[in-house]
Write a protein that holds these residues in place. Structure first.
Motif, PDB file in Angstrom:
ATOM      1  N   THR A  28       0.821  -1.207   0.000  1.00 21.59           N
ATOM      2  CA  THR A  28       0.000   0.000   0.000  1.00 21.59           C
ATOM      3  C   THR A  28       0.860   1.265   0.000  1.00 21.59           C
ATOM      4  OG1 THR A  28      -0.188  -0.221   2.416  1.00 21.59           O
ATOM      5  CG2 THR A  28      -2.001  -1.071   1.082  1.00 21.59           C
ATOM      6  N   MET A  29       2.003   1.222   0.663  1.00 21.27           N
ATOM      7  CA  MET A  29       2.904   2.374   0.632  1.00 21.27           C
ATOM      8  C   MET A  29       3.415   2.610  -0.782  1.00 21.27           C
ATOM      9  SD  MET A  29       4.953   1.763   4.241  1.00 21.27           S
ATOM     10  CE  MET A  29       6.001   3.235   4.233  1.00 21.27           C
ATOM     11  N   LEU A  30       3.796   1.539  -1.462  1.00 21.44           N
ATOM     12  CA  LEU A  30       4.288   1.672  -2.829  1.00 21.44           C
ATOM     13  C   LEU A  30       3.194   2.147  -3.782  1.00 21.44           C
ATOM     14  CD1 LEU A  30       6.550  -1.498  -3.048  1.00 21.44           C
ATOM     15  CD2 LEU A  30       7.305   0.898  -2.978  1.00 21.44           C
ATOM     16  N   ALA A  31       1.944   1.788  -3.475  1.00 18.83           N
ATOM     17  CA  ALA A  31       0.824   2.204  -4.316  1.00 18.83           C
ATOM     18  C   ALA A  31       0.297   3.586  -3.952  1.00 18.83           C
ATOM     19  CB  ALA A  31      -0.312   1.175  -4.202  1.00 18.83           C
ATOM     20  N   GLY A  32       0.815   4.169  -2.881  1.00 17.03           N
ATOM     21  CA  GLY A  32       0.329   5.477  -2.444  1.00 17.03           C
ATOM     22  C   GLY A  32      -1.082   5.424  -1.897  1.00 17.03           C
ATOM     23  N   GLU A  33      -1.425   4.315  -1.269  1.00 16.09           N
ATOM     24  CA  GLU A  33      -2.779   4.135  -0.712  1.00 16.09           C
ATOM     25  C   GLU A  33      -2.724   4.304   0.805  1.00 16.09           C
ATOM     26  OE1 GLU A  33      -3.901   0.247  -1.968  1.00 16.09           O
ATOM     27  OE2 GLU A  33      -4.059   0.803  -4.093  1.00 16.09           O
ATOM     28  N   PHE A  34      -3.418   5.324   1.312  1.00 17.59           N
ATOM     29  CA  PHE A  34      -3.341   5.638   2.728  1.00 17.59           C
ATOM     30  C   PHE A  34      -4.720   5.870   3.362  1.00 17.59           C
ATOM     31  CE2 PHE A  34       0.360   7.807   0.611  1.00 17.59           C
ATOM     32  CZ  PHE A  34       1.285   6.796   0.881  1.00 17.59           C
ATOM     33  N   ASP A  35      -5.774   5.444   2.679  1.00 15.56           N
ATOM     34  CA  ASP A  35      -7.130   5.737   3.159  1.00 15.56           C
ATOM     35  C   ASP A  35      -7.663   4.615   4.061  1.00 15.56           C
ATOM     36  OD1 ASP A  35      -7.166   3.957   1.044  1.00 15.56           O
ATOM     37  OD2 ASP A  35      -9.046   4.713   0.190  1.00 15.56           O
ATOM     38  N   PHE A  36      -6.887   4.262   5.069  1.00 13.40           N
ATOM     39  CA  PHE A  36      -7.271   3.190   5.990  1.00 13.40           C
ATOM     40  C   PHE A  36      -6.366   3.295   7.202  1.00 13.40           C
ATOM     41  CE2 PHE A  36      -3.996   1.750   3.142  1.00 13.40           C
ATOM     42  CZ  PHE A  36      -3.064   1.196   3.985  1.00 13.40           C
ATOM     43  N   GLY A  37      -6.604   2.440   8.176  1.00 14.02           N
ATOM     44  CA  GLY A  37      -5.678   2.302   9.291  1.00 14.02           C
ATOM     45  C   GLY A  37      -5.706   3.468  10.260  1.00 14.02           C
ATOM     46  N   PHE A  38      -4.599   3.641  10.973  1.00 18.59           N
ATOM     47  CA  PHE A  38      -4.493   4.601  12.067  1.00 18.59           C
ATOM     48  C   PHE A  38      -4.096   5.967  11.517  1.00 18.59           C
ATOM     49  CE2 PHE A  38      -2.259   6.192  15.973  1.00 18.59           C
ATOM     50  CZ  PHE A  38      -3.392   6.236  16.780  1.00 18.59           C
ATOM     51  N   ALA A  39      -4.926   6.974  11.744  1.00 20.52           N
ATOM     52  CA  ALA A  39      -4.753   8.274  11.110  1.00 20.52           C
ATOM     53  C   ALA A  39      -3.556   9.041  11.663  1.00 20.52           C
ATOM     54  CB  ALA A  39      -6.018   9.113  11.285  1.00 20.52           C
ATOM     55  N   VAL A  40      -2.954   9.839  10.797  1.00 24.38           N
ATOM     56  CA  VAL A  40      -1.809  10.671  11.159  1.00 24.38           C
ATOM     57  C   VAL A  40      -2.136  11.574  12.340  1.00 24.38           C
ATOM     58  CG1 VAL A  40      -0.411  12.626  10.353  1.00 24.38           C
ATOM     59  CG2 VAL A  40      -0.678  10.597   8.903  1.00 24.38           C
ATOM     60  N   GLU A  41      -3.327  12.191  12.341  1.00 26.76           N
ATOM     61  CA  GLU A  41      -3.661  13.113  13.431  1.00 26.76           C
ATOM     62  C   GLU A  41      -3.697  12.400  14.781  1.00 26.76           C
ATOM     63  OE1 GLU A  41      -7.531  14.869  13.441  1.00 26.76           O
ATOM     64  OE2 GLU A  41      -8.486  13.141  12.473  1.00 26.76           O
ATOM     65  N   TRP A  42      -4.098  11.130  14.785  1.00 24.79           N
ATOM     66  CA  TRP A  42      -4.120  10.388  16.039  1.00 24.79           C
ATOM     67  C   TRP A  42      -2.718   9.966  16.445  1.00 24.79           C
ATOM     68  CZ3 TRP A  42      -7.964  11.256  18.900  1.00 24.79           C
ATOM     69  CH2 TRP A  42      -9.240  11.459  18.355  1.00 24.79           C
ATOM     70  N   MET A  43      -1.864   9.659  15.474  1.00 17.86           N
ATOM     71  CA  MET A  43      -0.483   9.340  15.808  1.00 17.86           C
ATOM     72  C   MET A  43       0.218  10.552  16.399  1.00 17.86           C
ATOM     73  SD  MET A  43       1.715   6.984  16.062  1.00 17.86           S
ATOM     74  CE  MET A  43       3.324   6.280  15.753  1.00 17.86           C
ATOM     75  N   ARG A  44      -0.061  11.730  15.852  1.00 20.92           N
ATOM     76  CA  ARG A  44       0.547  12.934  16.404  1.00 20.92           C
ATOM     77  C   ARG A  44       0.050  13.187  17.831  1.00 20.92           C
ATOM     78  NH1 ARG A  44       1.367  18.270  13.941  1.00 20.92           N
ATOM     79  NH2 ARG A  44       3.262  18.057  15.201  1.00 20.92           N
ATOM     80  N   LYS A  45      -1.216  12.891  18.082  1.00 11.91           N
ATOM     81  CA  LYS A  45      -1.724  13.003  19.451  1.00 11.91           C
ATOM     82  C   LYS A  45      -0.972  12.065  20.367  1.00 11.91           C
ATOM     83  CE  LYS A  45      -4.932  10.524  20.985  1.00 11.91           C
ATOM     84  NZ  LYS A  45      -5.100   9.331  21.858  1.00 11.91           N
ATOM     85  N   LYS A  58       0.297  18.930   6.439  1.00 10.62           N
ATOM     86  CA  LYS A  58       0.265  20.090   5.546  1.00 10.62           C
ATOM     87  C   LYS A  58       0.017  19.678   4.104  1.00 10.62           C
ATOM     88  CE  LYS A  58       3.288  22.985   8.391  1.00 10.62           C
ATOM     89  NZ  LYS A  58       4.620  23.658   8.480  1.00 10.62           N
ATOM     90  N   MET A  59       0.354  18.422   3.778  1.00 16.42           N
ATOM     91  CA  MET A  59       0.092  17.896   2.435  1.00 16.42           C
ATOM     92  C   MET A  59      -1.349  17.453   2.267  1.00 16.42           C
ATOM     93  SD  MET A  59       3.541  15.550   2.083  1.00 16.42           S
ATOM     94  CE  MET A  59       2.951  14.713   0.592  1.00 16.42           C
ATOM     95  N   GLY A  60      -2.158  17.594   3.315  1.00 21.66           N
ATOM     96  CA  GLY A  60      -3.555  17.161   3.274  1.00 21.66           C
ATOM     97  C   GLY A  60      -3.770  15.777   3.838  1.00 21.66           C
ATOM     98  N   GLY A  61      -2.753  15.255   4.564  1.00 23.97           N
ATOM     99  CA  GLY A  61      -2.815  13.877   5.032  1.00 23.97           C
ATOM    100  C   GLY A  61      -3.231  13.693   6.470  1.00 23.97           C
ATOM    101  N   ARG A  62      -3.989  14.601   7.013  1.00 27.04           N
ATOM    102  CA  ARG A  62      -4.388  14.509   8.422  1.00 27.04           C
ATOM    103  C   ARG A  62      -5.071  13.188   8.733  1.00 27.04           C
ATOM    104  NH1 ARG A  62      -9.008  16.101  11.313  1.00 27.04           N
ATOM    105  NH2 ARG A  62      -9.973  16.697   9.338  1.00 27.04           N
ATOM    106  N   ARG A  63      -5.884  12.696   7.806  1.00 32.05           N
ATOM    107  CA  ARG A  63      -6.626  11.454   8.010  1.00 32.05           C
ATOM    108  C   ARG A  63      -6.004  10.273   7.287  1.00 32.05           C
ATOM    109  NH1 ARG A  63      -9.168  10.533  12.102  1.00 32.05           N
ATOM    110  NH2 ARG A  63     -10.449   9.030  11.012  1.00 32.05           N
TER     111      ARG A  63
END
Length: 293
Positions: free
Chosen positions: A225-242, A273-278
């Motif tokens: 999924t990383m190689l495919a650029g697919e990130f619309d699942f799993g544990f969100a960036v905003e929660w990891m930052r929390k 900042k790239m729009g990847g909060r979720r």
């Protein structure tokens, strides 16, 4: 085990399936959620009850579970006239699955003890898939006799559950987990980016390396999924930052040095900042590859 009357507070991507496992294991479940429609949906799907406040959900429950967003959300569902503690009888047990601070765990343990109620801080790891499959790892802090009561019920959705120490120890253990994951995901992102830049078949490289010392859950489950650029699942960036903010704050208190965790948190800020909060946390690779043609 003998079915218990339980309450579950918070029906997000983790809480909804966790509460479902309790219902399927025969426990009598009453749920509460800030969005009433989700509580009604759960009740209809699992022949359960729902309540308009945490206090009403917890009335008559031997165990009350919570899985909410942060320290403030946890205080909101536990304390006050409408909080769960107000509805719990002496001898009942509150098990909190929120990833929160060790400080709030100790605070609520003391408040619960003053009411004759047990309290276990029990953050979880395993993601949405782990919750849905009943395969979570549960890290607990609290009194051994209270943990012994709660463990058989927690087993409804856990593959591993262990008491790590006194109140707050569960949250501290979860911080260790998040610190390790932050470094692992960044390392995997850099490895994949390097493999592509070197002209290698990155997927083939990882398929080979997963048999050696570099193997990890992230490599097994996130490479494609990383190689495919697919990130619309799993544990969100905003929660990891929390979570990383909690880790870094605790490190300032205990004197631990976390240079990599602090750096990865900055990288996640760039992803936001790239729009990847979720986006999923594996989106760290996106900041490395954003300039690729």
């Amino acid at each position: 085990m003998e079915p218990k009357s339980v309450a579950f507070l918070g029906l997000g991507v983790m809480g909804f399936p966790m509460a479902g496992h309790l219902a399927r294991n025969g426990h009598r479940v009453t749920v509460y959620n800030r969005t009433t429609a989700k509580a009604e949906k759960f009740a209809a799907a699992h022949n359960a009850e729902w309540a308009p406040t945490p206090a009403e959900a917890a009335q008559g429950a031997a165990f009350t579970f919570s899985c909410v967003g942060n320290d403030d959300d946890l205080r909101a569902v536990a304390l006050g006239d409408e909080g769960a503690f107000a509805g719990m009888a002496p001898g009942a047990v509150f098990v909190d699955h929120t990833t929160a601070s060790a400080q709030i765990a100790r605070e609520l343990h003391a408040e619960a003890a003053g009411r004759g109620v047990g309290f276990i801080d029990a953050p979880i790891s395993g993601g949405q898939a782990g919750a849905e499959n009943g395969q979570l790892t549960v890290m607990c802090g609290g009194d051994p006799e209270i943990f012994a009561k709660a463990e058989p019920v927690i087993a409804s959705y856990a593959r591993a559950c262990r008491l790590m120490g006194p109140p707050g120890a569960g949250q501290l253990t979860k911080m260790v987990n998040q610190i390790a994951i932050a470094g692992l995901v960044q390392g995997l992102a850099e490895a994949l980016h390097f493999a592509r830049s070197a002209g290698l078949d990155a997927e083939a490289v990882m398929d080979l390396l997963k048999n050696g010392a570099a193997q990890s859950w992230q490599m097994e489950n996130r490479t494609k999924t990383m190689l495919a650029g697919e990130f619309d699942f799993g544990f969100a960036v905003e929660w990891m930052r929390k979570d990383l903010a909690i880790c870094l704050a605790e490190a300032r208190r205990n004197g631990a040095r976390l240079p990599v965790a602090a750096l990865v948190d900055q990288f996640y800020a760039e992803v936001e900042k790239m729009g990847g909060r979720r986006w999923d946390t594996s989106s760290l690779i996106a900041r490395l590859e954003r300039d690729r043609s």
